[in-house]
Design a protein around this motif. Sequence first.
Motif, PDB file in Angstrom:
ATOM      1  N   VAL A 222      15.253  81.341  -4.152  1.00  0.00           N
ATOM      2  CA  VAL A 222      16.979  82.051  -3.804  1.00  0.00           C
ATOM      3  C   VAL A 222      15.988  83.777  -3.976  1.00  0.00           C
ATOM      4  O   VAL A 222      16.924  84.987  -2.800  1.00  0.00           O
ATOM      5  CB  VAL A 222      17.368  81.960  -5.666  1.00  0.00           C
ATOM      6  CG1 VAL A 222      19.087  83.019  -5.130  1.00  0.00           C
ATOM      7  CG2 VAL A 222      18.374  80.016  -5.665  1.00  0.00           C
ATOM      8  N   THR A 223      15.285  83.658  -4.657  1.00  0.00           N
ATOM      9  CA  THR A 223      14.363  85.160  -4.852  1.00  0.00           C
ATOM     10  C   THR A 223      13.070  85.111  -5.059  1.00  0.00           C
ATOM     11  O   THR A 223      12.890  84.192  -5.635  1.00  0.00           O
ATOM     12  CB  THR A 223      14.985  86.358  -5.815  1.00  0.00           C
ATOM     13  OG1 THR A 223      14.986  85.707  -7.016  1.00  0.00           O
ATOM     14  CG2 THR A 223      16.766  86.164  -6.067  1.00  0.00           C
ATOM     15  N   GLY A 224      12.447  86.112  -4.278  1.00  0.00           N
ATOM     16  CA  GLY A 224      10.801  86.361  -4.717  1.00  0.00           C
ATOM     17  C   GLY A 224      10.318  85.582  -2.941  1.00  0.00           C
ATOM     18  O   GLY A 224       9.004  85.518  -3.608  1.00  0.00           O
ATOM     19  N   GLU A 225      10.950  85.628  -2.405  1.00  0.00           N
ATOM     20  CA  GLU A 225       9.929  84.744  -1.077  1.00  0.00           C
ATOM     21  C   GLU A 225       8.835  85.567  -0.618  1.00  0.00           C
ATOM     22  O   GLU A 225       8.317  85.112  -0.663  1.00  0.00           O
ATOM     23  CB  GLU A 225      10.632  85.338  -0.051  1.00  0.00           C
ATOM     24  CG  GLU A 225      10.817  84.528   1.487  1.00  0.00           C
ATOM     25  CD  GLU A 225      11.926  85.040   2.926  1.00  0.00           C
ATOM     26  OE1 GLU A 225      11.213  85.299   3.324  1.00  0.00           O
ATOM     27  OE2 GLU A 225      12.713  84.110   2.478  1.00  0.00           O
ATOM     28  N   THR A 226       8.278  87.351  -1.045  1.00  0.00           N
ATOM     29  CA  THR A 226       7.229  87.480  -1.248  1.00  0.00           C
ATOM     30  C   THR A 226       6.694  88.103  -2.165  1.00  0.00           C
ATOM     31  O   THR A 226       5.998  89.621  -1.783  1.00  0.00           O
ATOM     32  CB  THR A 226       7.107  88.925   0.147  1.00  0.00           C
ATOM     33  OG1 THR A 226       8.306  89.674  -0.338  1.00  0.00           O
ATOM     34  CG2 THR A 226       8.094  88.467   1.455  1.00  0.00           C
ATOM     35  N   ASN A 227       7.564  87.719  -3.300  1.00  0.00           N
ATOM     36  CA  ASN A 227       6.737  88.037  -4.472  1.00  0.00           C
ATOM     37  C   ASN A 227       6.412  86.962  -5.268  1.00  0.00           C
ATOM     38  O   ASN A 227       6.708  85.698  -4.720  1.00  0.00           O
ATOM     39  CB  ASN A 227       7.640  89.132  -5.637  1.00  0.00           C
ATOM     40  CG  ASN A 227       7.358  89.204  -6.392  1.00  0.00           C
ATOM     41  OD1 ASN A 227       6.926  89.051  -7.601  1.00  0.00           O
ATOM     42  ND2 ASN A 227       8.097  91.159  -7.104  1.00  0.00           N
ATOM     43  N   ARG A 228       5.643  86.790  -6.356  1.00  0.00           N
ATOM     44  CA  ARG A 228       4.609  85.949  -7.706  1.00  0.00           C
ATOM     45  C   ARG A 228       6.153  85.769  -8.394  1.00  0.00           C
ATOM     46  O   ARG A 228       6.017  84.312  -8.510  1.00  0.00           O
ATOM     47  CB  ARG A 228       3.554  86.245  -8.401  1.00  0.00           C
ATOM     48  CG  ARG A 228       2.454  86.725  -7.282  1.00  0.00           C
ATOM     49  CD  ARG A 228       1.342  86.943  -8.443  1.00  0.00           C
ATOM     50  NE  ARG A 228      -0.219  86.891  -7.725  1.00  0.00           N
ATOM     51  CZ  ARG A 228      -1.012  86.241  -7.594  1.00  0.00           C
ATOM     52  NH1 ARG A 228      -0.850  85.806  -8.617  1.00  0.00           N
ATOM     53  NH2 ARG A 228      -2.217  86.836  -6.921  1.00  0.00           N
ATOM     54  N   ASN A 229       6.660  86.392  -8.594  1.00  0.00           N
ATOM     55  CA  ASN A 229       7.874  86.164  -9.741  1.00  0.00           C
ATOM     56  C   ASN A 229       9.701  85.317  -8.080  1.00  0.00           C
ATOM     57  O   ASN A 229       9.727  86.412  -7.901  1.00  0.00           O
ATOM     58  CB  ASN A 229       8.938  87.669  -9.717  1.00  0.00           C
ATOM     59  CG  ASN A 229       7.529  88.109 -11.155  1.00  0.00           C
ATOM     60  OD1 ASN A 229       6.841  87.367 -11.433  1.00  0.00           O
ATOM     61  ND2 ASN A 229       7.154  89.097 -10.696  1.00  0.00           N
ATOM     62  N   LYS A 230       9.369  84.449  -8.667  1.00  0.00           N
ATOM     63  CA  LYS A 230      10.469  83.957  -7.917  1.00  0.00           C
ATOM     64  C   LYS A 230      11.538  82.609  -9.151  1.00  0.00           C
ATOM     65  O   LYS A 230      11.201  82.265  -9.834  1.00  0.00           O
ATOM     66  CB  LYS A 230       9.979  82.679  -7.405  1.00  0.00           C
ATOM     67  CG  LYS A 230       8.867  83.173  -6.175  1.00  0.00           C
ATOM     68  CD  LYS A 230       8.200  81.991  -5.485  1.00  0.00           C
ATOM     69  CE  LYS A 230       7.286  82.544  -4.555  1.00  0.00           C
ATOM     70  NZ  LYS A 230       7.482  83.901  -3.670  1.00  0.00           N
ATOM     71  N   ARG A 231      12.971  82.834  -8.110  1.00  0.00           N
ATOM     72  CA  ARG A 231      13.834  82.034  -8.917  1.00  0.00           C
ATOM     73  C   ARG A 231      14.757  80.537  -8.029  1.00  0.00           C
ATOM     74  O   ARG A 231      14.527  81.196  -6.651  1.00  0.00           O
ATOM     75  CB  ARG A 231      15.137  83.169  -9.233  1.00  0.00           C
ATOM     76  CG  ARG A 231      16.459  82.645 -10.098  1.00  0.00           C
ATOM     77  CD  ARG A 231      16.997  83.368 -10.728  1.00  0.00           C
ATOM     78  NE  ARG A 231      17.831  84.004  -9.707  1.00  0.00           N
ATOM     79  CZ  ARG A 231      19.090  83.489  -9.031  1.00  0.00           C
ATOM     80  NH1 ARG A 231      20.178  82.538  -9.301  1.00  0.00           N
ATOM     81  NH2 ARG A 231      19.573  84.320  -8.437  1.00  0.00           N
ATOM     82  N   VAL A 232      14.543  79.688  -8.651  1.00  0.00           N
ATOM     83  CA  VAL A 232      15.057  78.272  -7.749  1.00  0.00           C
ATOM     84  C   VAL A 232      16.222  78.300  -7.778  1.00  0.00           C
ATOM     85  O   VAL A 232      15.926  78.211  -9.505  1.00  0.00           O
ATOM     86  CB  VAL A 232      13.709  77.464  -7.469  1.00  0.00           C
ATOM     87  CG1 VAL A 232      12.409  78.613  -6.253  1.00  0.00           C
ATOM     88  CG2 VAL A 232      13.006  77.165  -8.173  1.00  0.00           C
ATOM     89  N   VAL A 233      16.688  77.415  -7.554  1.00  0.00           N
ATOM     90  CA  VAL A 233      17.504  76.763  -7.958  1.00  0.00           C
ATOM     91  C   VAL A 233      17.838  75.038  -7.312  1.00  0.00           C
ATOM     92  O   VAL A 233      17.535  74.603  -6.228  1.00  0.00           O
ATOM     93  CB  VAL A 233      18.973  77.124  -7.498  1.00  0.00           C
ATOM     94  CG1 VAL A 233      20.772  76.458  -8.054  1.00  0.00           C
ATOM     95  CG2 VAL A 233      19.660  78.787  -7.724  1.00  0.00           C
ATOM     96  N   ILE A 234      17.907  74.901  -8.707  1.00  0.00           N
ATOM     97  CA  ILE A 234      18.044  72.804  -8.025  1.00  0.00           C
ATOM     98  C   ILE A 234      18.974  72.173  -8.256  1.00  0.00           C
ATOM     99  O   ILE A 234      19.588  72.705  -9.112  1.00  0.00           O
ATOM    100  CB  ILE A 234      17.330  71.913  -9.732  1.00  0.00           C
ATOM    101  CG1 ILE A 234      15.593  72.669 -10.126  1.00  0.00           C
ATOM    102  CG2 ILE A 234      16.526  70.574  -9.385  1.00  0.00           C
ATOM    103  CD1 ILE A 234      15.015  73.201  -8.671  1.00  0.00           C
ATOM    104  N   HIS A 235      19.506  71.655  -6.951  1.00  0.00           N
ATOM    105  CA  HIS A 235      20.605  71.450  -7.230  1.00  0.00           C
ATOM    106  C   HIS A 235      21.052  69.806  -7.437  1.00  0.00           C
ATOM    107  O   HIS A 235      22.168  69.538  -7.701  1.00  0.00           O
ATOM    108  CB  HIS A 235      21.445  71.231  -6.052  1.00  0.00           C
ATOM    109  CG  HIS A 235      21.554  72.640  -4.685  1.00  0.00           C
ATOM    110  ND1 HIS A 235      22.340  73.998  -5.400  1.00  0.00           N
ATOM    111  CD2 HIS A 235      20.298  73.574  -4.464  1.00  0.00           C
ATOM    112  CE1 HIS A 235      22.222  74.661  -4.357  1.00  0.00           C
ATOM    113  NE2 HIS A 235      20.928  74.866  -4.692  1.00  0.00           N
ATOM    114  N   THR A 236      20.289  68.677  -7.796  1.00  0.00           N
ATOM    115  CA  THR A 236      20.143  67.460  -7.845  1.00  0.00           C
ATOM    116  C   THR A 236      20.319  66.975  -9.258  1.00  0.00           C
ATOM    117  O   THR A 236      20.745  65.492  -9.419  1.00  0.00           O
ATOM    118  CB  THR A 236      20.359  66.673  -7.093  1.00  0.00           C
ATOM    119  OG1 THR A 236      19.002  66.872  -7.454  1.00  0.00           O
ATOM    120  CG2 THR A 236      20.415  66.876  -5.649  1.00  0.00           C
ATOM    121  N   LEU A 237      19.736  68.032 -10.750  1.00  0.00           N
ATOM    122  CA  LEU A 237      19.306  67.640 -11.489  1.00  0.00           C
ATOM    123  C   LEU A 237      19.893  68.103 -12.752  1.00  0.00           C
ATOM    124  O   LEU A 237      20.167  68.927 -12.438  1.00  0.00           O
ATOM    125  CB  LEU A 237      18.003  67.335 -11.709  1.00  0.00           C
ATOM    126  CG  LEU A 237      17.065  66.650 -10.790  1.00  0.00           C
ATOM    127  CD1 LEU A 237      15.745  66.965 -11.138  1.00  0.00           C
ATOM    128  CD2 LEU A 237      17.543  65.107 -11.471  1.00  0.00           C
TER     129      LEU A 237
END
Length: 89
Positions: free
Chosen positions: A59-74
């Motif tokens: 979701v965020t942080g494509e060019t940064n060490r700090n990232k946010r991801v979303v897990i959709h199935t669990l």
Amino acid sequence: MSLTLYIQPGAKKSGIVGLHGEALKIRLAAPPVEGKANQALIQFLSSILDIPKQSVELVTGETNRNKRVVIHTLTTPDIAARLLACVDQ
């Protein structure tokens, strides 16, 4: 569920290290060039969570060490249990 991550690209091997402040620290063997570390992160998370890559969204942080991801199935408890089982000792 949303995960806040701190990524260390270019490591000897990929793995979950533990916490880095409020974020989960993950080492990736992929270099931080041309999106390779982002692709490796999605592959790594889908592998350890045993879900399709399409279920992991950066979701965020494509060019940064700090990232946010979303897990959709669990659910949150499932994600927590699977991640804790993979923390490097």
